[in-house]
Design a protein around this motif. Sequence first.
Motif, short mmCIF file in Angstrom:
data_model
loop_
_atom_site.label_atom_id
_atom_site.label_comp_id
_atom_site.label_asym_id
_atom_site.label_seq_id
_atom_site.Cartn_x
_atom_site.Cartn_y
_atom_site.Cartn_z
N SER A 151 -12.38 -6.41 8.43
CA SER A 151 -13.08 -7.58 7.90
C SER A 151 -12.17 -8.80 8.05
O SER A 151 -11.04 -8.68 8.55
CB SER A 151 -13.44 -7.38 6.43
N GLY A 152 -12.67 -9.94 7.65
CA GLY A 152 -11.91 -11.17 7.81
C GLY A 152 -10.87 -11.42 6.75
O GLY A 152 -10.22 -12.46 6.78
N ASN A 153 -10.67 -10.49 5.80
CA ASN A 153 -9.71 -10.68 4.72
C ASN A 153 -8.69 -9.56 4.72
O ASN A 153 -8.99 -8.41 5.07
CB ASN A 153 -10.41 -10.70 3.36
N TYR A 154 -7.48 -9.89 4.28
CA TYR A 154 -6.45 -8.87 4.17
C TYR A 154 -5.52 -9.24 3.02
O TYR A 154 -5.16 -10.42 2.85
CB TYR A 154 -5.64 -8.74 5.46
N THR A 155 -5.13 -8.26 2.23
CA THR A 155 -4.20 -8.48 1.12
C THR A 155 -2.89 -7.78 1.42
O THR A 155 -2.85 -6.56 1.63
CB THR A 155 -4.78 -7.93 -0.20
N ASP A 156 -1.83 -8.55 1.47
CA ASP A 156 -0.49 -7.99 1.69
C ASP A 156 0.11 -7.63 0.34
O ASP A 156 0.55 -8.49 -0.41
CB ASP A 156 0.38 -9.02 2.41
N THR A 157 0.11 -6.34 0.03
CA THR A 157 0.61 -5.88 -1.27
C THR A 157 2.11 -5.64 -1.27
O THR A 157 2.67 -5.23 -2.28
CB THR A 157 -0.10 -4.58 -1.68
N THR A 158 2.78 -5.88 -0.14
CA THR A 158 4.23 -5.65 -0.06
C THR A 158 5.03 -6.93 -0.25
O THR A 158 6.26 -6.88 -0.34
CB THR A 158 4.59 -5.03 1.29
N ALA A 159 4.35 -8.07 -0.31
CA ALA A 159 5.05 -9.34 -0.41
C ALA A 159 5.76 -9.48 -1.75
O ALA A 159 5.23 -9.11 -2.80
CB ALA A 159 4.09 -10.50 -0.21
N LEU A 160 6.97 -10.02 -1.72
CA LEU A 160 7.78 -10.20 -2.92
C LEU A 160 7.78 -11.67 -3.33
O LEU A 160 7.89 -12.57 -2.48
CB LEU A 160 9.22 -9.73 -2.69
N ASN A 161 7.67 -11.90 -4.62
CA ASN A 161 7.67 -13.26 -5.12
C ASN A 161 8.98 -13.96 -4.78
O ASN A 161 10.07 -13.39 -4.90
CB ASN A 161 7.47 -13.27 -6.64
N GLY A 162 8.87 -15.22 -4.35
CA GLY A 162 10.05 -16.02 -4.04
C GLY A 162 10.57 -15.85 -2.63
O GLY A 162 11.51 -16.53 -2.23
N THR A 163 9.99 -14.95 -1.84
CA THR A 163 10.41 -14.73 -0.45
C THR A 163 9.44 -15.44 0.49
O THR A 163 8.23 -15.43 0.27
CB THR A 163 10.45 -13.23 -0.13
N THR A 164 9.99 -16.05 1.56
CA THR A 164 9.15 -16.77 2.52
C THR A 164 8.66 -15.80 3.60
O THR A 164 9.45 -15.04 4.17
CB THR A 164 9.92 -17.92 3.18
N TYR A 165 7.35 -15.84 3.89
CA TYR A 165 6.75 -15.00 4.92
C TYR A 165 5.97 -15.89 5.89
O TYR A 165 5.40 -16.91 5.51
CB TYR A 165 5.79 -13.98 4.30
N HIS A 166 5.96 -15.44 7.17
CA HIS A 166 5.22 -16.13 8.22
C HIS A 166 4.19 -15.16 8.78
O HIS A 166 4.55 -14.06 9.22
CB HIS A 166 6.16 -16.63 9.32
N TYR A 167 2.91 -15.56 8.79
CA TYR A 167 1.83 -14.69 9.21
C TYR A 167 1.10 -15.26 10.43
O TYR A 167 0.90 -16.49 10.53
CB TYR A 167 0.80 -14.51 8.09
N VAL A 168 0.70 -14.35 11.33
CA VAL A 168 -0.23 -14.69 12.41
C VAL A 168 -1.28 -13.60 12.46
O VAL A 168 -1.10 -12.50 11.93
CB VAL A 168 0.47 -14.81 13.78
N VAL A 169 -2.43 -13.90 13.11
CA VAL A 169 -3.49 -12.92 13.24
C VAL A 169 -4.00 -12.93 14.68
O VAL A 169 -4.06 -13.99 15.33
CB VAL A 169 -4.64 -13.21 12.26
N SER A 170 -4.32 -11.75 15.17
CA SER A 170 -4.95 -11.64 16.49
C SER A 170 -6.16 -10.75 16.37
O SER A 170 -6.30 -9.98 15.41
CB SER A 170 -3.96 -11.07 17.53
N ALA A 171 -7.09 -10.85 17.33
CA ALA A 171 -8.32 -10.06 17.31
C ALA A 171 -8.34 -9.07 18.47
O ALA A 171 -7.85 -9.38 19.56
CB ALA A 171 -9.54 -10.96 17.38
N VAL A 172 -8.89 -7.90 18.21
CA VAL A 172 -8.94 -6.84 19.22
C VAL A 172 -10.38 -6.37 19.38
O VAL A 172 -11.08 -6.15 18.39
CB VAL A 172 -8.04 -5.65 18.82
#
Length: 302
Positions: A50-71
């Motif tokens: 689906s068009g939504n995703y929840t990252d449950t591994t992310a830690l508060n206060g840490t910077t993350y960079h996300y990209v998405v691709s379609a298959v």
Amino acid sequence: PRNRQRRRADVQPAGALGHMIHPTAIIHPRAELAAGTAVGPYSVIGNPTSGNYTDTTALNGTTYHYVVSAVNTAGESTNSNQVTVIPSLQPSTTTLASSPVSTGTYGSSVTFTATVSVSGMPATGTVYFKEGSTLLGIGSLSADTATFSTSTLAAGNHSITATYEGEGNYASSVSAPLVFAVSQKLLTITGVTASDKVYDGTTTATLSGGTLSGGLVGSDTVTMVPGSGAFSSANVGTWAVTATSYSLGGAAAGNYQLSAQPTVPNATITARPIQLSGTRIYDGTTTAQAGILTRGGIDGSR
């Protein structure tokens, strides 16, 4: 604690024969580079359909960079624009209510209910109910609420707060103070009686007896402190008697008050005997002249 960040992937590539094929999104996160510019490589963390995703591994206060691709059956698209996220604790709000509302009688039960509001899902964790820095009780959240009941608050005003300690993705919060007033419990004195007396020219009555009724709470120690009594008239007869100045004593007396001064049954003032006395010179008879006699004992002073 971890923060559940939701990032929407709205990707719709064309499929074979001109039909729209719903893509499978592959989301790649990357931790922040030391140089400060995030350019990859990325690690695959999920394959949502689906068009939504929840990252449950992310830690508060840490910077993350996300990209998405379609298959789809034609292959994988290029990466989307990069999104940079720093997860943080979501705020919470705690409110406090009581039942009964605002006031109750000493010894009766009061229930405090804390409601914790957060976004996304029901709050979980523990709520601490306090008066100032004194911990009164603890409640566990269920369906956003936690409760604590007590019947031991002393008479007087109490400023109660509820503190949510926070859990997981949610920050702690403290309710506004709730002032709950506890009124004194009423007690009654029964069984006080006045003694009959011989006329003495005063209205003073001697009282005795008396039992406290109304129910003490737990092992409270409360005693009756006797007062005074007065006949409604100083003359001979049966009269009403009024009790005054009765009070309560003992370690827990401050949590109680008398509903009224005790009711005393009528009592009687009887006539005082009069004594006649006098002297005469012996004359061999039993006759005494009235003029030689004097009276005593009329008002109790002789």
